[in-house]
Design a protein around this motif. Structure first.
Motif, PDB file in Angstrom:
ATOM      1  N   GLY A 190      -4.462 -23.550  34.022  1.00  0.00           N
ATOM      2  CA  GLY A 190      -3.142 -23.909  34.538  1.00  0.00           C
ATOM      3  C   GLY A 190      -2.384 -22.702  35.024  1.00  0.00           C
ATOM      4  O   GLY A 190      -2.908 -21.878  35.763  1.00  0.00           O
ATOM      5  N   ASN A 191      -1.114 -22.560  34.564  1.00  0.00           N
ATOM      6  CA  ASN A 191      -0.278 -21.491  35.108  1.00  0.00           C
ATOM      7  C   ASN A 191       0.410 -20.622  34.059  1.00  0.00           C
ATOM      8  O   ASN A 191       1.286 -19.839  34.387  1.00  0.00           O
ATOM      9  CB  ASN A 191       0.777 -22.072  36.067  1.00  0.00           C
ATOM     10  CG  ASN A 191       1.421 -23.332  35.530  1.00  0.00           C
ATOM     11  OD1 ASN A 191       1.788 -23.393  34.370  1.00  0.00           O
ATOM     12  ND2 ASN A 191       1.531 -24.348  36.383  1.00  0.00           N
ATOM     13  N   PHE A 192       0.015 -20.723  32.780  1.00  0.00           N
ATOM     14  CA  PHE A 192       0.579 -19.788  31.820  1.00  0.00           C
ATOM     15  C   PHE A 192      -0.447 -19.406  30.763  1.00  0.00           C
ATOM     16  O   PHE A 192      -1.373 -20.163  30.455  1.00  0.00           O
ATOM     17  CB  PHE A 192       1.837 -20.344  31.149  1.00  0.00           C
ATOM     18  CG  PHE A 192       1.567 -21.258  29.971  1.00  0.00           C
ATOM     19  CD1 PHE A 192       1.423 -20.742  28.693  1.00  0.00           C
ATOM     20  CD2 PHE A 192       1.463 -22.633  30.142  1.00  0.00           C
ATOM     21  CE1 PHE A 192       1.185 -21.569  27.603  1.00  0.00           C
ATOM     22  CE2 PHE A 192       1.209 -23.469  29.071  1.00  0.00           C
ATOM     23  CZ  PHE A 192       1.075 -22.936  27.786  1.00  0.00           C
ATOM     24  N   ALA A 193      -0.284 -18.186  30.230  1.00  0.00           N
ATOM     25  CA  ALA A 193      -1.083 -17.707  29.115  1.00  0.00           C
ATOM     26  C   ALA A 193      -0.138 -17.018  28.140  1.00  0.00           C
ATOM     27  O   ALA A 193       0.720 -16.240  28.543  1.00  0.00           O
ATOM     28  CB  ALA A 193      -2.163 -16.734  29.592  1.00  0.00           C
ATOM     29  N   PHE A 194      -0.306 -17.307  26.850  1.00  0.00           N
ATOM     30  CA  PHE A 194       0.623 -16.830  25.828  1.00  0.00           C
ATOM     31  C   PHE A 194      -0.169 -16.419  24.590  1.00  0.00           C
ATOM     32  O   PHE A 194      -1.173 -17.048  24.245  1.00  0.00           O
ATOM     33  CB  PHE A 194       1.603 -17.953  25.467  1.00  0.00           C
ATOM     34  CG  PHE A 194       2.444 -17.702  24.242  1.00  0.00           C
ATOM     35  CD1 PHE A 194       3.608 -16.957  24.321  1.00  0.00           C
ATOM     36  CD2 PHE A 194       2.076 -18.236  23.009  1.00  0.00           C
ATOM     37  CE1 PHE A 194       4.389 -16.733  23.192  1.00  0.00           C
ATOM     38  CE2 PHE A 194       2.850 -18.019  21.876  1.00  0.00           C
ATOM     39  CZ  PHE A 194       4.009 -17.265  21.973  1.00  0.00           C
ATOM     40  N   SER A 195       0.269 -15.349  23.927  1.00  0.00           N
ATOM     41  CA  SER A 195      -0.321 -15.004  22.639  1.00  0.00           C
ATOM     42  C   SER A 195       0.755 -14.437  21.743  1.00  0.00           C
ATOM     43  O   SER A 195       1.713 -13.812  22.220  1.00  0.00           O
ATOM     44  CB  SER A 195      -1.476 -14.011  22.801  1.00  0.00           C
ATOM     45  OG  SER A 195      -0.997 -12.700  23.048  1.00  0.00           O
ATOM     46  N   ALA A 196       0.606 -14.657  20.443  1.00  0.00           N
ATOM     47  CA  ALA A 196       1.584 -14.152  19.476  1.00  0.00           C
ATOM     48  C   ALA A 196       0.892 -13.905  18.149  1.00  0.00           C
ATOM     49  O   ALA A 196      -0.098 -14.556  17.809  1.00  0.00           O
ATOM     50  CB  ALA A 196       2.720 -15.156  19.289  1.00  0.00           C
ATOM     51  N   THR A 197       1.424 -12.957  17.395  1.00  0.00           N
ATOM     52  CA  THR A 197       0.913 -12.683  16.061  1.00  0.00           C
ATOM     53  C   THR A 197       1.026 -13.946  15.211  1.00  0.00           C
ATOM     54  O   THR A 197       2.097 -14.559  15.139  1.00  0.00           O
ATOM     55  CB  THR A 197       1.696 -11.535  15.404  1.00  0.00           C
ATOM     56  OG1 THR A 197       1.656 -10.396  16.258  1.00  0.00           O
ATOM     57  CG2 THR A 197       1.115 -11.178  14.056  1.00  0.00           C
ATOM     58  N   ALA A 198      -0.074 -14.324  14.580  1.00  0.00           N
ATOM     59  CA  ALA A 198      -0.114 -15.590  13.834  1.00  0.00           C
ATOM     60  C   ALA A 198       0.926 -15.631  12.726  1.00  0.00           C
ATOM     61  O   ALA A 198       1.486 -16.681  12.415  1.00  0.00           O
ATOM     62  CB  ALA A 198      -1.510 -15.818  13.265  1.00  0.00           C
TER      63      ALA A 198
ATOM     64  N   GLY B 271      -4.749 -12.411  13.044  1.00  0.00           N
ATOM     65  CA  GLY B 271      -4.633 -11.843  14.386  1.00  0.00           C
ATOM     66  C   GLY B 271      -3.625 -12.591  15.239  1.00  0.00           C
ATOM     67  O   GLY B 271      -2.469 -12.748  14.862  1.00  0.00           O
ATOM     68  N   ARG B 272      -4.088 -13.089  16.384  1.00  0.00           N
ATOM     69  CA  ARG B 272      -3.193 -13.738  17.348  1.00  0.00           C
ATOM     70  C   ARG B 272      -3.505 -15.227  17.477  1.00  0.00           C
ATOM     71  O   ARG B 272      -4.628 -15.672  17.249  1.00  0.00           O
ATOM     72  CB  ARG B 272      -3.348 -13.096  18.731  1.00  0.00           C
ATOM     73  CG  ARG B 272      -3.273 -11.584  18.760  1.00  0.00           C
ATOM     74  CD  ARG B 272      -1.867 -11.057  18.797  1.00  0.00           C
ATOM     75  NE  ARG B 272      -1.219 -11.166  20.074  1.00  0.00           N
ATOM     76  CZ  ARG B 272      -0.204 -10.406  20.462  1.00  0.00           C
ATOM     77  NH1 ARG B 272       0.250  -9.457  19.678  1.00  0.00           N
ATOM     78  NH2 ARG B 272       0.363 -10.565  21.632  1.00  0.00           N
ATOM     79  N   VAL B 273      -2.482 -15.979  17.871  1.00  0.00           N
ATOM     80  CA  VAL B 273      -2.639 -17.358  18.329  1.00  0.00           C
ATOM     81  C   VAL B 273      -2.465 -17.351  19.831  1.00  0.00           C
ATOM     82  O   VAL B 273      -1.538 -16.711  20.351  1.00  0.00           O
ATOM     83  CB  VAL B 273      -1.599 -18.287  17.675  1.00  0.00           C
ATOM     84  CG1 VAL B 273      -1.679 -19.683  18.274  1.00  0.00           C
ATOM     85  CG2 VAL B 273      -1.805 -18.340  16.170  1.00  0.00           C
TER      86      VAL B 273
ATOM     87  N   GLN C  36       0.039  -2.959  21.721  1.00  0.00           N
ATOM     88  CA  GLN C  36       0.473  -3.567  20.468  1.00  0.00           C
ATOM     89  C   GLN C  36       1.838  -4.224  20.686  1.00  0.00           C
ATOM     90  O   GLN C  36       2.772  -3.589  21.142  1.00  0.00           O
ATOM     91  CB  GLN C  36       0.592  -2.494  19.381  1.00  0.00           C
ATOM     92  CG  GLN C  36      -0.692  -1.751  19.078  1.00  0.00           C
ATOM     93  CD  GLN C  36      -1.546  -2.475  18.056  1.00  0.00           C
ATOM     94  OE1 GLN C  36      -1.039  -3.186  17.195  1.00  0.00           O
ATOM     95  NE2 GLN C  36      -2.853  -2.282  18.148  1.00  0.00           N
ATOM     96  N   ASP C  37       1.952  -5.495  20.361  1.00  0.00           N
ATOM     97  CA  ASP C  37       3.237  -6.178  20.437  1.00  0.00           C
ATOM     98  C   ASP C  37       3.237  -7.375  19.499  1.00  0.00           C
ATOM     99  O   ASP C  37       2.265  -7.625  18.779  1.00  0.00           O
ATOM    100  CB  ASP C  37       3.587  -6.570  21.877  1.00  0.00           C
ATOM    101  CG  ASP C  37       2.552  -7.485  22.525  1.00  0.00           C
ATOM    102  OD1 ASP C  37       1.895  -8.253  21.799  1.00  0.00           O
ATOM    103  OD2 ASP C  37       2.387  -7.431  23.758  1.00  0.00           O
ATOM    104  N   ILE C  38       4.325  -8.131  19.528  1.00  0.00           N
ATOM    105  CA  ILE C  38       4.455  -9.313  18.676  1.00  0.00           C
ATOM    106  C   ILE C  38       4.046 -10.561  19.440  1.00  0.00           C
ATOM    107  O   ILE C  38       3.392 -11.446  18.911  1.00  0.00           O
ATOM    108  CB  ILE C  38       5.901  -9.436  18.152  1.00  0.00           C
ATOM    109  CG1 ILE C  38       6.246  -8.211  17.293  1.00  0.00           C
ATOM    110  CG2 ILE C  38       6.094 -10.720  17.351  1.00  0.00           C
ATOM    111  CD1 ILE C  38       7.706  -8.104  16.915  1.00  0.00           C
ATOM    112  N   LEU C  39       4.448 -10.629  20.696  1.00  0.00           N
ATOM    113  CA  LEU C  39       4.033 -11.737  21.548  1.00  0.00           C
ATOM    114  C   LEU C  39       4.028 -11.271  22.990  1.00  0.00           C
ATOM    115  O   LEU C  39       4.654 -10.284  23.353  1.00  0.00           O
ATOM    116  CB  LEU C  39       4.941 -12.960  21.376  1.00  0.00           C
ATOM    117  CG  LEU C  39       6.431 -12.893  21.773  1.00  0.00           C
ATOM    118  CD1 LEU C  39       6.649 -13.020  23.276  1.00  0.00           C
ATOM    119  CD2 LEU C  39       7.217 -13.965  21.046  1.00  0.00           C
TER     120      LEU C  39
END
Length: 463
Positions: A281-289, A326-328, A420-423
């Protein structure tokens, strides 16, 4: 829009900032300032997304905006120079006793801002430069279909339901939702000890920086709450905003100063794995679980319908997060007849998915499907990952061939940000606009949340 008047020297703009923010009383909750518009408009309109929105013949927001103003000015005999003077200089909005949400600030519809002006709060003010304030007020009265009268030195724009008060002071036009707030702002301008910046060192530090967009918000008066980001889950001292158009991008930094930052560094994790994630689609997202945002609540916001169905998603995601590390990751569509959504959990230990049965899920070979709303959610595992999606496994396998690393713009932007980041969030805005409007468009959006000693820092870039 016609080219702005000659560019003012930088030192004049610095003085203008000092003057216009002097109208903000010290007990006000926040202000937003657009500084030196004549300097930055050309830079803003060179950003691909804004160039498309403002200049492209299929939208041409700039032409529509100018045409409306010119027609209205001609009908009441007000020269357009009065409008350009106000737009090309600093514009300030400040308020007390109300929260501010970012979506209030962004709209492609001039009528939206006119409605905001009609309904401005009793303790809200708008300040703009004007050597012909009465002409500018006549235009605003016409656009809002209000009568205009004057009592002593105060103009009143009104009908049976609305009363807006305005006065000229030191070359500025000050507009407010009440006479008391109007006079209070003017008193603040005249007496330095009454000004917000006189008692807020963070405001003075903010205004010393070179930018186009400035914002200062005490405590929790700025609300950012959505499926991707929230500023409302921690105790906040204040929030500042800086925005600068540069090159082919608009960069915005939101700094959320925390009252207590103990242990916040544990929320930081590596984002490099996002490169290998599917880009559907048109978005990708990741964040610390285990980050500061309630991810279970954030994910459940994607599902609209009966409250018990949303509650079910929240409980399921909360259970999965207990086994996550890790990440979601999330990817999918932000708009469409059928919005695809994929969430990928990195598992720290084996997860027994039989717990889904109590929610009504059933096995379909190598996937488990949970009926929900008007469709289903499918769950299946791949190595140490659990995939949760509203597609079948076969559909997912086909759609997931495209990866985040395949997007050249993501590769280009992400090089300028810490690994390195949070999201982090990446949106192909051009693809989104094509889905919404059915026309070819360009534009990208990138966001990260980082931890910087005593603050969460959100850095956004629009291309």
């Amino acid at each position: 829009m016609r080219r702005f008047w000659s560019i003012l020297p930088i030192f004049v703009c610095v003085l203008a900032v000092a003057n216009v923010t002097s109208f903000v009383p010290r007990d006000y909750d926040f202000f937003l300032l657009l500084k030196g518009n004549s300097l930055y408009y050309d830079k803003l309109s060179s950003v691909p997304l804004f160039r498309f929105v403002l200049k492209d013949d299929r939208i041409a927001l700039e032409s529509v905006f100018v045409s409306l103003l010119e027609n209205t000015c001609n009908s009441i005999g007000v020269p357009m120079s009065s409008v350009y003077e106000a737009l090309e200089n600093d514009i300030l909005f400040a308020a007390k006793g109300t929260e501010f949400t970012l979506e209030q600030f962004f709209s492609l519809d001039l009528n939206y801002y006119l409605q905001v002006l009609r309904n401005m709060g009793n303790n809200s003010i708008i300040v703009m430069k004007s050597s012909k304030p009465e002409q500018l007020l006549r235009l605003l009265a016409k656009l809002m279909d209000l009568k205009m009268t004057k009592s002593e030195k105060v103009w009143i724009l009104h009908d049976t339901d609305v009363a807006i008060f305005a006065s000229a002071h030191e070359g500025y036009l000050v507009i407010s939702g009440s006479r008391n707030a109007l006079l209070k702002a003017i008193d603040a301008y005249d007496l330095e000890q009454l000004q917000m910046k006189s008692e807020e060192p963070a405001v003075r530090e903010l205004l010393n920086q070179s930018a186009w967009l400035y914002g200062f918000f005490k405590r929790d008066t700025l609300r950012i709450k959505g499926p991707f980001v929230s500023t409302n889950d921690v105790d906040t001292e204040y929030v500042t905003i800086l925005g600068v158009p540069s090159g082919e991008s608009l960069k915005i930094e939101v700094r959320q100063q925390l009252r207590s930052a103990t242990g916040m560094e544990k929320y930081v994790s590596s984002a490099t794995g996002m490169l290998g994630m599917p880009f559907i689609g048109n978005f990708a997202f990741s964040a610390t679980a285990t980050g500061p945002m309630d991810l279970a609540d954030s994910l459940s916001q994607w599902f609209q319908g009966a409250q018990e169905e949303v509650k079910k998603i929240y409980e399921i995601v909360s259970h999965i997060l207990k086994s996550s590390t890790g990440r979601v990751y999330m990817t999918g569509d932000l708009f469409g007849d059928r919005v695809r959504l994929v969430t990928i959990f990195e598992l720290s230990k084996d997860l027994d998915t039989s717990f889904l049965i109590k929610y009504g899920a059933r096995s379909f070979g190598n996937e488990i499907r949970l009926p929900i709303l008007n469709g289903f959610i499918s769950f299946f595992q791949s190595d140490k990952r659990l995939i949760m999606t509203n597609m079948t496994k076969a559909e997912y396998d086909l759609a997931s061939r495209r990866r985040v690393r395949d997007d050249v713009t993501y590769q280009y932007i992400s090089r300028n940000y810490a690994n390195q980041d949070i999201l982090r969030l990446f949106v192909d805005v051009g693809s989104l606009l094509r889905a919404m409007l059915g026309i070819n468009a360009v534009g990208k959006f990138f966001l990260t949340q980082q931890f910087d000693g005593q603050a969460f820092v959100y850095r956004m870039e629009v291309m």
